[in-house]
Design a protein around this motif. Structure first.
Motif, PDB file in Angstrom:
ATOM      1  N   GLY A 126       6.281  15.540  49.041  1.00 26.27           N
ATOM      2  CA  GLY A 126       7.027  15.865  49.691  1.00 26.27           C
ATOM      3  C   GLY A 126       6.404  16.024  51.305  1.00 26.27           C
ATOM      4  N   VAL A 127       7.348  16.375  52.309  1.00 27.35           N
ATOM      5  CA  VAL A 127       6.637  16.759  53.665  1.00 27.35           C
ATOM      6  C   VAL A 127       8.005  17.919  54.198  1.00 27.35           C
ATOM      7  CG1 VAL A 127       6.467  16.395  55.838  1.00 27.35           C
ATOM      8  CG2 VAL A 127       5.446  14.660  54.150  1.00 27.35           C
ATOM      9  N   LYS A 128       7.994  18.872  54.779  1.00 25.28           N
ATOM     10  CA  LYS A 128       8.683  19.956  55.369  1.00 25.28           C
ATOM     11  C   LYS A 128       8.347  19.518  56.513  1.00 25.28           C
ATOM     12  CE  LYS A 128       9.729  22.846  50.617  1.00 25.28           C
ATOM     13  NZ  LYS A 128       9.544  24.074  50.507  1.00 25.28           N
ATOM     14  N   LEU A 129       8.917  19.645  57.287  1.00 23.48           N
ATOM     15  CA  LEU A 129       9.361  20.031  58.372  1.00 23.48           C
ATOM     16  C   LEU A 129       9.706  21.365  59.328  1.00 23.48           C
ATOM     17  CD1 LEU A 129      11.092  16.599  59.443  1.00 23.48           C
ATOM     18  CD2 LEU A 129       8.264  17.193  59.212  1.00 23.48           C
ATOM     19  N   PHE A 130       8.617  21.961  59.836  1.00 23.63           N
ATOM     20  CA  PHE A 130       8.829  23.520  60.478  1.00 23.63           C
ATOM     21  C   PHE A 130       9.533  23.143  62.170  1.00 23.63           C
ATOM     22  CE2 PHE A 130       7.266  23.399  56.545  1.00 23.63           C
ATOM     23  CZ  PHE A 130       7.718  24.404  55.758  1.00 23.63           C
ATOM     24  N   ASP A 131       9.775  24.118  62.130  1.00 25.65           N
ATOM     25  CA  ASP A 131       9.751  24.850  63.795  1.00 25.65           C
ATOM     26  C   ASP A 131       8.220  25.154  64.458  1.00 25.65           C
ATOM     27  OD1 ASP A 131      10.029  27.004  65.974  1.00 25.65           O
ATOM     28  OD2 ASP A 131      12.185  25.785  66.248  1.00 25.65           O
ATOM     29  N   ALA A 132       7.303  25.570  65.453  1.00 25.64           N
ATOM     30  CA  ALA A 132       6.078  25.611  65.171  1.00 25.64           C
ATOM     31  C   ALA A 132       6.250  27.183  66.050  1.00 25.64           C
ATOM     32  CB  ALA A 132       5.458  24.565  66.743  1.00 25.64           C
ATOM     33  N   ASP A 133       7.324  27.720  66.800  1.00 25.48           N
ATOM     34  CA  ASP A 133       7.412  28.593  66.958  1.00 25.48           C
ATOM     35  C   ASP A 133       7.549  29.672  66.092  1.00 25.48           C
ATOM     36  OD1 ASP A 133       7.665  28.402  70.041  1.00 25.48           O
ATOM     37  OD2 ASP A 133       8.642  27.290  70.282  1.00 25.48           O
ATOM     38  N   THR A 134       8.745  29.554  65.209  1.00 24.15           N
ATOM     39  CA  THR A 134       9.287  30.468  64.581  1.00 24.15           C
ATOM     40  C   THR A 134       9.277  30.507  63.239  1.00 24.15           C
ATOM     41  OG1 THR A 134      11.349  29.547  63.969  1.00 24.15           O
ATOM     42  CG2 THR A 134      11.160  30.637  66.300  1.00 24.15           C
ATOM     43  N   LEU A 135       8.608  28.643  62.451  1.00 27.48           N
ATOM     44  CA  LEU A 135       8.099  28.503  60.859  1.00 27.48           C
ATOM     45  C   LEU A 135       9.581  28.200  60.289  1.00 27.48           C
ATOM     46  CD1 LEU A 135       4.611  29.920  60.363  1.00 27.48           C
ATOM     47  CD2 LEU A 135       5.389  27.690  61.508  1.00 27.48           C
ATOM     48  N   GLU A 136      10.499  27.828  61.073  1.00 25.87           N
ATOM     49  CA  GLU A 136      12.156  27.596  59.716  1.00 25.87           C
ATOM     50  C   GLU A 136      12.054  26.486  59.977  1.00 25.87           C
ATOM     51  OE1 GLU A 136      16.889  26.883  61.770  1.00 25.87           O
ATOM     52  OE2 GLU A 136      15.650  27.394  63.030  1.00 25.87           O
ATOM     53  N   LEU A 137      12.058  26.325  58.777  1.00 26.66           N
ATOM     54  CA  LEU A 137      12.774  25.042  58.234  1.00 26.66           C
ATOM     55  C   LEU A 137      13.872  24.107  58.290  1.00 26.66           C
ATOM     56  CD1 LEU A 137      11.586  23.151  55.582  1.00 26.66           C
ATOM     57  CD2 LEU A 137      13.152  23.959  54.814  1.00 26.66           C
ATOM     58  N   LEU A 138      12.832  23.023  59.165  1.00 23.65           N
ATOM     59  CA  LEU A 138      13.909  21.976  60.020  1.00 23.65           C
ATOM     60  C   LEU A 138      14.784  21.518  58.705  1.00 23.65           C
ATOM     61  CD1 LEU A 138      12.156  21.731  63.110  1.00 23.65           C
ATOM     62  CD2 LEU A 138      13.780  23.808  62.843  1.00 23.65           C
ATOM     63  N   ALA A 139      13.827  20.859  57.791  1.00 24.14           N
ATOM     64  CA  ALA A 139      14.213  19.714  57.341  1.00 24.14           C
ATOM     65  C   ALA A 139      13.241  19.021  56.373  1.00 24.14           C
ATOM     66  CB  ALA A 139      14.318  17.815  57.436  1.00 24.14           C
ATOM     67  N   GLU A 140      13.524  18.650  54.954  1.00 22.82           N
ATOM     68  CA  GLU A 140      12.649  18.719  53.682  1.00 22.82           C
ATOM     69  C   GLU A 140      12.873  16.879  53.514  1.00 22.82           C
ATOM     70  OE1 GLU A 140      11.116  20.216  49.102  1.00 22.82           O
ATOM     71  OE2 GLU A 140      12.843  20.369  50.536  1.00 22.82           O
ATOM     72  N   VAL A 141      11.073  16.191  53.066  1.00 22.86           N
ATOM     73  CA  VAL A 141      11.554  15.287  52.984  1.00 22.86           C
ATOM     74  C   VAL A 141      10.872  14.080  51.419  1.00 22.86           C
ATOM     75  CG1 VAL A 141      10.793  12.742  53.195  1.00 22.86           C
ATOM     76  CG2 VAL A 141      11.142  14.073  56.076  1.00 22.86           C
ATOM     77  N   SER A 142      12.195  14.459  50.707  1.00 25.38           N
ATOM     78  CA  SER A 142      11.206  14.759  49.112  1.00 25.38           C
ATOM     79  C   SER A 142      11.164  13.267  48.729  1.00 25.38           C
ATOM     80  CB  SER A 142      12.040  15.286  48.731  1.00 25.38           C
ATOM     81  OG  SER A 142      12.383  14.176  46.877  1.00 25.38           O
ATOM     82  N   THR A 143       9.427  12.745  48.263  1.00 19.43           N
ATOM     83  CA  THR A 143       9.118  11.885  47.508  1.00 19.43           C
ATOM     84  C   THR A 143       8.892  11.571  46.650  1.00 19.43           C
ATOM     85  OG1 THR A 143       6.927  13.231  47.658  1.00 19.43           O
ATOM     86  CG2 THR A 143       7.546  12.002  49.512  1.00 19.43           C
ATOM     87  N   GLY A 144      10.028  12.002  45.200  1.00 20.75           N
ATOM     88  CA  GLY A 144      10.353  12.152  44.104  1.00 20.75           C
ATOM     89  C   GLY A 144       8.867  12.566  43.407  1.00 20.75           C
ATOM     90  N   GLY A 145       8.632  13.641  43.025  1.00 15.94           N
ATOM     91  CA  GLY A 145       7.623  14.472  43.382  1.00 15.94           C
ATOM     92  C   GLY A 145       5.834  13.766  43.493  1.00 15.94           C
ATOM     93  N   SER A 146       6.172  12.321  44.187  1.00 19.17           N
ATOM     94  CA  SER A 146       4.827  11.506  43.878  1.00 19.17           C
ATOM     95  C   SER A 146       3.512  12.586  45.073  1.00 19.17           C
ATOM     96  CB  SER A 146       4.966  10.742  44.891  1.00 19.17           C
ATOM     97  OG  SER A 146       3.371   9.788  44.987  1.00 19.17           O
TER      98      SER A 146
END
Length: 387
Positions: A126-146
């Motif tokens: 998967g891919v995780k998206l973070f706020d560049a200033d705070t490193l707060e997690l914004l969203a996660e894109v699951s790839t089913g384990g790939s």
């Protein structure tokens, strides 16, 4: 009168002490960071003076690590093998924040507006998206384990990446970072191992480990889907054991051509970037790992996997001939050019050394101590796509 004089002297002394305590003002454009894999640190270097400025420790497992920069070049985001994402202030030389965001991570990217840091993960995928200033997690894109490989930034706050087990390319539109939209391109080929985006953001190219060939997506015409290029480049020849996976990045594009490592062969493949047809091959000293074009595009530098990793070769683009073979140190793991290509820095892991070479004369002009260095990342990357 005496009291006022003492007060004035005291104020002046305070200002003087404050000035002495504050670091001198400077920009970030001449700086860079070097991964020191054994101690989990990065060394901050100055390019023009060719010197080390300091070190930041406590970054975890950096046995495989990569770096992207904030738009102003002040912050380096370090992606570690242990899944750690670290924000490092290269001016104050300190660790700002560190989050453990996965079990195994090998890289990432930063969005075109500089507000989103994206991490690509092996475990759990998967891919995780973070706020560049705070490193707060914004969203996660699951790839089913790939496993996710080849994550690259594209214009319009988009990202492209490949899935090793699934054999797919995905595009993420992160213009709404808390609700990213995903477009999938399946059946691109077996085991994509890395990817690159061209510096104009138009093309995304995935190398295939499971077969001879590469997969190409034209992001200007995504409705055409993914097409295969350089099919069967190793046909009829037995592949050699692969001791280190090659790497693909946008800097292997020189002028009208793409210079690409051939997996399991002692060759660099050359493709025309207009037709994406093979035009030539260059026999080289060993199995290429990085194939990197100088900023001017006139020459391409190649380093190699074990047991030939003490060697670097230079290819002249117009003649497609090797014009130099250098022995700059043991275990040359990475190369990084200055922004205008006057010098190239090389990391020699087994010599605990950084070597700086003048690209005009090919002479060594500086050497710096470093503890098992690997990746070298200069702040000019902050202004380039696909880095």
């Amino acid at each position: 009168m005496i009291a006022r004089l003492l007060s004035a002297l005291s104020a002046a002394l305070c200002l003087l002490l404050a000035a002495c305590a504050s670091p001198p003002l400077r920009g970030t454009g001449d700086l860079g960071v070097v991964i020191e894999r054994a101690r989990g640190s990065v060394q901050i270097v100055e390019q023009s003076a060719r010197r080390s400025l300091g070190r930041v420790d406590g970054l975890g497992d950096l046995s495989h690590a990569s770096v992207v920069f904030s738009r102003d070049g002040r912050y380096a985001y370090v992606f570690g093998r242990d899944g750690g994402l670290s924000q490092v202030d290269v001016l104050s030389q300190r660790l700002v924040k560190r989050v453990m965001q996965a079990g195994n991570s090998i890289g990432g990217a930063i969005s075109s507006d500089g507000r989103i840091v994206a991490a690509q993960n092996y475990q759990p995928g998967g891919v995780k998206l973070f706020d560049a200033d705070t490193l707060e997690l914004l969203a996660e894109v699951s790839t089913g384990g790939s496993k996710v490989v080849g994550l690259a930034d594209l214009p319009g706050n988009r990202f492209a990446f490949s899935l090793f087990e699934a054999g797919e390319i995905w595009l993420i539109d992160a213009s709404q970072p808390r609700a990213p939209q995903v477009t999938r391109y399946p059946n691109i080929g077996r085991q994509p191992y890395d990817g690159l985006a061209s510096q104009d953001g138009r093309h995304y190219l995935a190398g295939l480990y499971g077969e001879d060939g590469l997969a190409l997506l034209d992001t200007w015409q995504p409705e055409q889907g993914v097409r295969r290029i350089l099919n069967g480049y190793g046909r009829g020849r037995a592949a050699l054991p692969v001791y280190k996976m090659p790497h693909l990045r946008g800097w292997s594009l020189a002028g009208d051509y793409a210079f690409l490592p051939a997996i399991g062969h002692h060759q660099v493949l050359i493709a025309d970037r207009r037709s994406w047809q093979e035009v030539a091959r260059v026999p080289v000293h060993g199995q290429p790992v990085f194939v990197m074009a100088e900023p001017g595009g006139r020459r391409v530098w190649v380093n190699f996997a074990f047991p030939h990793n003490d060697t670097v070769q230079v290819i002249d683009v117009p003649s497609r001939q090797i014009v130099a073979t250098l022995k700059p140190g043991r275990a040359i793991l990475h190369m990084e050019f200055t922004a205008r290509g006057d010098a190239v820095w090389l990391s020699s892991r087994d010599d605990n050394r950084l070597t700086v070479i003048d690209t005009a004369t090919l002479n060594t002009i500086a050497e710096l101590d470093a503890e098992q260095p690997s990746g070298i990342f200069f702040t000019w990357r902050a202004q380039r796509m696909g880095m």
